[in-house]
Write an enzyme that holds these catalytic residues in place. Structure first.
Site, PDB file in Angstrom:
ATOM      1  N   LYS A 125      -8.728  -5.240   3.399  1.00 11.84           N
ATOM      2  CA  LYS A 125      -7.521  -5.993   3.717  1.00 11.84           C
ATOM      3  C   LYS A 125      -7.771  -6.825   4.979  1.00 11.84           C
ATOM      4  O   LYS A 125      -8.429  -6.356   5.910  1.00 11.84           O
ATOM      5  CB  LYS A 125      -6.323  -5.066   3.922  1.00 11.84           C
ATOM      6  CG  LYS A 125      -6.039  -4.190   2.703  1.00 11.84           C
ATOM      7  CD  LYS A 125      -4.807  -3.369   2.881  1.00 11.84           C
ATOM      8  CE  LYS A 125      -4.677  -2.318   1.793  1.00 11.84           C
ATOM      9  NZ  LYS A 125      -5.073  -2.736   0.465  1.00 11.84           N
ATOM     10  N   HIS A 132      -4.045  -4.701  -5.423  1.00 11.61           N
ATOM     11  CA  HIS A 132      -3.941  -4.116  -4.093  1.00 11.61           C
ATOM     12  C   HIS A 132      -3.482  -5.191  -3.107  1.00 11.61           C
ATOM     13  O   HIS A 132      -3.624  -6.393  -3.354  1.00 11.61           O
ATOM     14  CB  HIS A 132      -5.285  -3.544  -3.654  1.00 11.61           C
ATOM     15  CG  HIS A 132      -5.749  -2.383  -4.481  1.00 11.61           C
ATOM     16  ND1 HIS A 132      -5.274  -1.105  -4.305  1.00 11.61           N
ATOM     17  CD2 HIS A 132      -6.635  -2.312  -5.504  1.00 11.61           C
ATOM     18  CE1 HIS A 132      -5.854  -0.297  -5.179  1.00 11.61           C
ATOM     19  NE2 HIS A 132      -6.674  -1.006  -5.921  1.00 11.61           N
ATOM     20  N   TYR A 187       1.402  -8.507  -0.906  1.00  8.46           N
ATOM     21  CA  TYR A 187       0.850  -8.446  -2.259  1.00  8.46           C
ATOM     22  C   TYR A 187       1.022  -9.807  -2.916  1.00  8.46           C
ATOM     23  O   TYR A 187       2.055 -10.459  -2.749  1.00  8.46           O
ATOM     24  CB  TYR A 187       1.564  -7.392  -3.103  1.00  8.46           C
ATOM     25  CG  TYR A 187       1.361  -5.971  -2.644  1.00  8.46           C
ATOM     26  CD1 TYR A 187       0.389  -5.169  -3.227  1.00  8.46           C
ATOM     27  CD2 TYR A 187       2.150  -5.427  -1.648  1.00  8.46           C
ATOM     28  CE1 TYR A 187       0.207  -3.859  -2.826  1.00  8.46           C
ATOM     29  CE2 TYR A 187       1.972  -4.122  -1.231  1.00  8.46           C
ATOM     30  CZ  TYR A 187       1.004  -3.341  -1.821  1.00  8.46           C
ATOM     31  OH  TYR A 187       0.820  -2.042  -1.417  1.00  8.46           O
TER      32      TYR A 187
END
Length: 401
Positions: free
Chosen positions: A355, A308, A300
């Protein structure tokens, strides 16, 4: 990490009001448990600045913890210390909570039938309930439109295609949850309400659970954590803690107590995971567990309450001497070559949630070059190295150019 670019979502978590974001900036403003106190401007401060000196004072909290070898974790029972570690760097998790130690707040809110400030778990449960209700309302509206079209066909013989959008079909932008009906103002107070006001708050049964890499990073790099032996209640020095954390990953027959010196190995799982954790924490990332997305760590930028996670990390140990892997008694995860089907699956899971997948290769030194005696001190970390490989999933719809 400066050459790695995130692949997806940026900015604050969607749907969060500005007032709540301001509160988070105030509550979680410190990235580490350390606090730097800057004195007001003065002539003395200006003169010291010209000489390259400073009057800045560093305040280091001292938090007591207990080492629990069976669970391979360190427990912080003090609520004040647990709050400091969570709000200043997002270390650990509550053993009775999803992440933030909020069990006591949830119990108080449940007694009061909802509090003024919901916890993170209560907010998540509320959003899931609203999402479920939205799907139900949308399905009912579509079924009503379809029934109306069938009625027109039976009455007039005209074919009407049911519309899946329009004023009568709720959408994510227009749908709002039904307001909760409040009690009438003239309802008399029940004796139960008086009991709740006079009732003592429940006992806090939750503790903050730190992983071994988190605990050692706090006590070795920041000097804000002291670890106690659960059997003797004595404070353990850094060297004994370093050995005890390694011994916790060995077979039970090899582990006796934190003060014993077992046979240490260069491919100890604690060493491999701590090296990766220390690497990314030193670069300024907030490192959290990634079991939810089938990886080892999540990175993070500021913390889970702000953004997120941008990166997912899979730890991949690599033996400098392949013969050491054959002779080792430790079965390291991802040490052997993994199939492409596994890599494609992990990459797709993380790509769907925006991600970037990182494979962090940790090189384990050869036994012929390094003696196991160096493992009794954290100085052995200089013999390990970390290499990063970014994996991106090729999506034709997004990468036509």
């Amino acid at each position: 990490m400066s050459l790695i670019k995130p692949s997806g979502r940026k900015g604050p978590v969607s749907g969060k009001p500005a007032a709540r974001r301001n509160d988070n900036n105030r509550i979680y403003g410190c990235p580490l448990p350390l606090i730097f106190w800057y004195p007001p401007p003065s002539r003395v401060r200006s003169l010291l600045g010209l000489l390259g000196l400073t009057t800045t004072r560093v305040e280091t909290p001292h938090i007591d913890a207990i080492f629990d070898a069976p669970t391979r974790s360190v427990w912080v029972a003090d609520r004040h210390g647990a709050t400091i570690l969570w709000r200043r760097g997002f270390f650990g998790k509550g053993d009775l909570s999803r992440s933030e130690p909020s069990w006591l707040a949830r119990q108080i809110n449940s007694r009061r039938a909802g509090g003024s400030r919901l916890t993170s778990e209560e907010m998540t449960a509320k959003r899931r309930a609203e999402r479920k209700q939205f799907k139900i309302d949308r399905a009912r509206a579509i079924a009503a439109v379809a029934a109306e079209a069938e009625a027109v066909f039976e009455a007039e013989g005209r074919v009407v295609v049911p519309a899946l959008s329009g004023p009568s079909i709720p959408s994510a932008a227009t749908w709002k949850p039904a307001p909760v009906e409040a009690d009438p103002p003239d309802t008399p107070a029940t004796p139960q309400d008086d009991v709740l006001e006079d009732e003592e708050p429940p006992e806090d049964l939750e503790h903050l659970q730190l992983t071994l890499p988190e605990a050692f990073f706090l006590l070795w790099n920041l000097d804000c954590l002291t670890v106690t032996d659960p059997h003797t209640n004595e404070l353990l020095p850094v060297q004994q803690i370093w050995i005890a954390f390694q011994a916790a990953h060995l077979a039970p027959a090899l582990y006796v107590s934190p003060k014993s010196t077992p046979v240490l190995q260069l491919d100890n799982p604690f060493l491999i995971n701590y090296i990766v954790y220390h690497h990314y924490r030193s670069l300024g990332w907030v490192v959290r567990g990634g079991i939810k997305f089938c990886v080892d760590y999540m990175l993070y930028k500021r913390g889970p309450v702000f953004n997120h996670a941008e990166f997912s990390v899979v730890v991949c140990p690599v033996y400098e001497d392949p013969a050491d892997q054959q002779a080792s008694s430790v079965n390291l995860h991802h040490a052997s070559p993994f199939p492409w089907s596994w890599l494609s699956t992990i990459n797709r899971v993380n790509s769907q949630v925006y991600k970037t997948l990182i494979l962090a290769y940790v090189t384990i030194p050869a036994r012929s070059r390094i003696s196991p005696d160096v493992l009794t001190s954290p100085a052995c970390l200089q013999h390990y190295s970390v290499r990063e490989v970014t994996v991106r999933r090729f999506i034709p719809a997004r990468m036509r150019d």
